[in-house]
Design an enzyme around this catalytic site. Structure first.
Site, PDB file in Angstrom:
ATOM      1  N   LYS A  15     -28.299  -6.840 -16.442  1.00 26.37           N
ATOM      2  CA  LYS A  15     -29.379  -7.049 -17.421  1.00 26.37           C
ATOM      3  C   LYS A  15     -30.222  -5.785 -17.577  1.00 26.37           C
ATOM      4  CE  LYS A  15     -31.205 -10.488 -15.096  1.00 26.37           C
ATOM      5  NZ  LYS A  15     -30.313 -10.482 -13.917  1.00 26.37           N
ATOM      6  N   ARG A  90     -36.720 -17.638 -16.527  1.00 26.14           N
ATOM      7  CA  ARG A  90     -35.811 -17.968 -15.426  1.00 26.14           C
ATOM      8  C   ARG A  90     -35.868 -19.432 -15.063  1.00 26.14           C
ATOM      9  NH1 ARG A  90     -35.602 -12.605 -13.002  1.00 26.14           N
ATOM     10  NH2 ARG A  90     -34.312 -12.573 -11.163  1.00 26.14           N
ATOM     11  N   ARG A 129     -26.333  -0.973  -5.450  1.00 23.12           N
ATOM     12  CA  ARG A 129     -27.257  -0.444  -6.468  1.00 23.12           C
ATOM     13  C   ARG A 129     -28.245   0.569  -5.902  1.00 23.12           C
ATOM     14  NH1 ARG A 129     -30.299  -4.714  -9.811  1.00 23.12           N
ATOM     15  NH2 ARG A 129     -30.701  -5.525  -7.748  1.00 23.12           N
ATOM     16  N   ARG A 162     -33.548  -1.259  -3.583  1.00 15.97           N
ATOM     17  CA  ARG A 162     -34.580  -2.290  -3.639  1.00 15.97           C
ATOM     18  C   ARG A 162     -34.616  -3.082  -2.334  1.00 15.97           C
ATOM     19  NH1 ARG A 162     -33.729  -5.309  -9.279  1.00 15.97           N
ATOM     20  NH2 ARG A 162     -34.081  -7.065  -7.905  1.00 15.97           N
ATOM     21  N   ARG A 173     -30.880 -15.068  -3.687  1.00 20.22           N
ATOM     22  CA  ARG A 173     -31.243 -14.904  -5.111  1.00 20.22           C
ATOM     23  C   ARG A 173     -30.182 -15.548  -5.996  1.00 20.22           C
ATOM     24  NH1 ARG A 173     -31.716  -8.781  -4.950  1.00 20.22           N
ATOM     25  NH2 ARG A 173     -31.416  -8.859  -7.210  1.00 20.22           N
TER      26      ARG A 173
HETATM   27  P1  AP5 Z   1     -28.452  -4.197 -12.900  1.00 16.14           P
HETATM   28  O1  AP5 Z   1     -28.437  -3.788 -14.318  1.00 16.14           O
HETATM   29  O2  AP5 Z   1     -29.498  -3.620 -12.018  1.00 16.14           O
HETATM   30  O3  AP5 Z   1     -28.399  -5.808 -12.798  1.00 16.14           O
HETATM   31  P2  AP5 Z   1     -29.508  -6.901 -13.114  1.00 16.14           P
HETATM   32  O4  AP5 Z   1     -28.856  -7.999 -13.887  1.00 16.14           O
HETATM   33  O5  AP5 Z   1     -30.722  -6.273 -13.713  1.00 16.14           O
HETATM   34  O6  AP5 Z   1     -29.757  -7.430 -11.648  1.00 16.14           O
HETATM   35  P3  AP5 Z   1     -31.124  -7.634 -10.826  1.00 16.14           P
HETATM   36  O7  AP5 Z   1     -30.719  -7.696  -9.375  1.00 16.14           O
HETATM   37  O8  AP5 Z   1     -32.163  -6.661 -11.235  1.00 16.14           O
HETATM   38  O9  AP5 Z   1     -31.498  -9.040 -11.308  1.00 16.14           O
HETATM   39  P4  AP5 Z   1     -32.519  -9.975 -10.698  1.00 16.14           P
HETATM   40  O10 AP5 Z   1     -32.579 -10.958 -11.786  1.00 16.14           O
HETATM   41  O11 AP5 Z   1     -32.198 -10.524  -9.353  1.00 16.14           O
HETATM   42  O12 AP5 Z   1     -33.794  -9.044 -10.377  1.00 16.14           O
HETATM   43  P5  AP5 Z   1     -35.232  -8.944 -11.026  1.00 16.14           P
HETATM   44  O13 AP5 Z   1     -35.737  -7.597 -10.845  1.00 16.14           O
HETATM   45  O14 AP5 Z   1     -35.212  -9.533 -12.404  1.00 16.14           O
HETATM   46  O15 AP5 Z   1     -26.997  -3.864 -12.276  1.00 16.14           O
HETATM   47  C1  AP5 Z   1     -26.723  -4.131 -10.903  1.00 16.14           C
HETATM   48  C2  AP5 Z   1     -25.771  -3.042 -10.352  1.00 16.14           C
HETATM   49  O16 AP5 Z   1     -24.501  -3.173 -11.024  1.00 16.14           O
HETATM   50  C3  AP5 Z   1     -26.244  -1.607 -10.604  1.00 16.14           C
HETATM   51  O17 AP5 Z   1     -25.868  -0.793  -9.538  1.00 16.14           O
HETATM   52  C4  AP5 Z   1     -25.484  -1.180 -11.878  1.00 16.14           C
HETATM   53  O18 AP5 Z   1     -25.254   0.213 -11.904  1.00 16.14           O
HETATM   54  C5  AP5 Z   1     -24.167  -1.967 -11.717  1.00 16.14           C
HETATM   55  N1  AP5 Z   1     -23.591  -2.377 -12.999  1.00 16.14           N
HETATM   56  C6  AP5 Z   1     -24.247  -2.823 -14.103  1.00 16.14           C
HETATM   57  N2  AP5 Z   1     -23.376  -3.110 -15.095  1.00 16.14           N
HETATM   58  C7  AP5 Z   1     -22.128  -2.841 -14.591  1.00 16.14           C
HETATM   59  C8  AP5 Z   1     -20.807  -2.928 -15.142  1.00 16.14           C
HETATM   60  N3  AP5 Z   1     -20.590  -3.357 -16.397  1.00 16.14           N
HETATM   61  N4  AP5 Z   1     -19.772  -2.590 -14.347  1.00 16.14           N
HETATM   62  C9  AP5 Z   1     -19.960  -2.153 -13.056  1.00 16.14           C
HETATM   63  N5  AP5 Z   1     -21.208  -2.040 -12.487  1.00 16.14           N
HETATM   64  C10 AP5 Z   1     -22.275  -2.383 -13.250  1.00 16.14           C
HETATM   65  O19 AP5 Z   1     -36.060  -9.972 -10.127  1.00 16.14           O
HETATM   66  C11 AP5 Z   1     -36.361  -9.671  -8.788  1.00 16.14           C
HETATM   67  C12 AP5 Z   1     -37.288 -10.741  -8.213  1.00 16.14           C
HETATM   68  O20 AP5 Z   1     -38.535 -10.778  -8.947  1.00 16.14           O
HETATM   69  C13 AP5 Z   1     -36.768 -12.174  -8.278  1.00 16.14           C
HETATM   70  O21 AP5 Z   1     -35.912 -12.480  -7.183  1.00 16.14           O
HETATM   71  C14 AP5 Z   1     -38.083 -12.960  -8.237  1.00 16.14           C
HETATM   72  O22 AP5 Z   1     -38.604 -13.013  -6.931  1.00 16.14           O
HETATM   73  C15 AP5 Z   1     -39.017 -12.112  -9.085  1.00 16.14           C
HETATM   74  N6  AP5 Z   1     -38.962 -12.477 -10.519  1.00 16.14           N
HETATM   75  C16 AP5 Z   1     -38.574 -11.678 -11.545  1.00 16.14           C
HETATM   76  N7  AP5 Z   1     -38.626 -12.338 -12.709  1.00 16.14           N
HETATM   77  C17 AP5 Z   1     -39.053 -13.587 -12.414  1.00 16.14           C
HETATM   78  C18 AP5 Z   1     -39.278 -14.749 -13.215  1.00 16.14           C
HETATM   79  N8  AP5 Z   1     -39.064 -14.768 -14.542  1.00 16.14           N
HETATM   80  N9  AP5 Z   1     -39.707 -15.868 -12.580  1.00 16.14           N
HETATM   81  C19 AP5 Z   1     -39.956 -15.879 -11.245  1.00 16.14           C
HETATM   82  N10 AP5 Z   1     -39.745 -14.825 -10.441  1.00 16.14           N
HETATM   83  C20 AP5 Z   1     -39.293 -13.675 -11.021  1.00 16.14           C
HETATM   84 MG    MG Z   2     -32.708  -5.974 -13.078  1.00 11.54          MG
END
Ligand code: AP5
Ligand code: MG
Length: 226
Positions: A15, A90, A129, A162, A173
């Site tokens: 994402k 979410r 990552r 991270r 997660r």
């Molecule tokens: P990346 O693009 O970083 O993936 P992502 O989908 O953004 O994954 P996240 O881990 O950031 O998602 P998340 O939803 O857990 O975290 P968030 O920060 O939102 O790609 C991942 C890896 O894969 C990278 O190394 C990239 O290079 C590689 N990659 C990408 N595309 C690829 C491809 N096509 N092929 C090969 N490799 C690839 O949330 C973190 C925390 O914040 C949550 O756990 C929660 O505690 C809190 N939080 C955030 N939003 C909310 C909400 N709305 N409600 C409640 N709590 C929330």
């Molecule tokens: Mg992300």
């Protein structure tokens, strides 16, 4: 009228990677709930501290906290042409709050792009990552390492892992995603605005597929840049 898009998908689906590129290639603003919490934590605010206590455990931050933060963020002038939501909504409660707020502003969610990736790939992506502290570019030690270890190719910034990317927290997660976020796939499918994109393909392939899916929603002010 603006164009508003949600990127939906499990942790590690890509994402953040895709939202960053889509924002660069259109006039839409990238709004990422996780990035906003991490920025608040770096600034040492109360919101940042509160969010950290949930993020470190892989739990969701309470709905009202996230909803208030995002609804305030999208009122900023840089969101006028539209928003790419990354990591929000979410839960169903967040989705309903967003829809209601949009409606109050005579606006709506135009499309939801669902990035599907098999579970076994997700953990490896998360564990590998690395993110740039300065520009936010994302690398992966297994798939796309930076040329110089620990240094961003794009800006020379330092790369970090991270704190919630440990195997144990990442697995939790994923469990939280299946229980609380996956139901949104059906929620948006029923509204007829869900587009599934194969998130297992190469990054550039995924970007093009997303731009293609968004084509008819992009107004002239939000159209892809050359
Ligand atoms: P990346 O693009 O970083 O993936 P992502 O989908 O953004 O994954 P996240 O881990 O950031 O998602 P998340 O939803 O857990 O975290 P968030 O920060 O939102 O790609 C991942 C890896 O894969 C990278 O190394 C990239 O290079 C590689 N990659 C990408 N595309 C690829 C491809 N096509 N092929 C090969 N490799 C690839 O949330 C973190 C925390 O914040 C949550 O756990 C929660 O505690 C809190 N939080 C955030 N939003 C909310 C909400 N709305 N409600 C409640 N709590 C929330
Ligand atoms: Mg992300």
């Amino acid at each position: 009228m603006s164009t508003n898009v949600i990127l939906l998908g499990p942790p590690g689906a890509g994402k953040g990677t895709q939202a960053k590129t889509l924002a660069e290639r259109t006039s839409l603003s990238h709004v990422a709930s996780g990035d906003l919490f991490r920025a608040a934590l770096r600034e040492g605010t109360e919101l940042g501290m509160l969010a950290k206590s949930y993020m470190d455990r892989g739990e969701l931050v309470p709905n009202e906290v996230v909803i208030n933060m995002i609804l305030e963020r999208i009122q900023a002038p840089d969101c006028a042409a539209g928003v790419i939501f990354d990591g929000f909504p979410r839960t169903r409660e967040q989705a309903v709050a967003l829809a209601n707020s949009m409606a109050r502003h005579d606006n709506k969610i135009d499309a939801v792009l669902y990035l599907s990736v098999p579970n076994e790939v997700l953990l490896r992506r998360i564990a590998g990552r690395q993110t740039c502290k300065t520009c936010g570019a994302t690398y992966n030690i297994y798939y796309f390492p930076s040329h110089r270890p620990g240094i961003c190719d794009a800006c020379g910034g330092k790369l970090y892992q991270r704190s919630d990317d440990s195997m144990e927290t990442a697995q939790h997660r994923l469990d939280v995603y299946f229980a609380q976020t996956m139901p949104l796939i059906e929620y948006y499918q029923l509204q007829g605005i869900l587009h599934e994109v194969d998130g297992q393909r190469e990054i550039t392939w995924v970007t093009e597929a997303m731009l293609k899916a968004l084509g008819r929603y992009l107004t002239t002010s939000a159209h892809p840049k050359e």
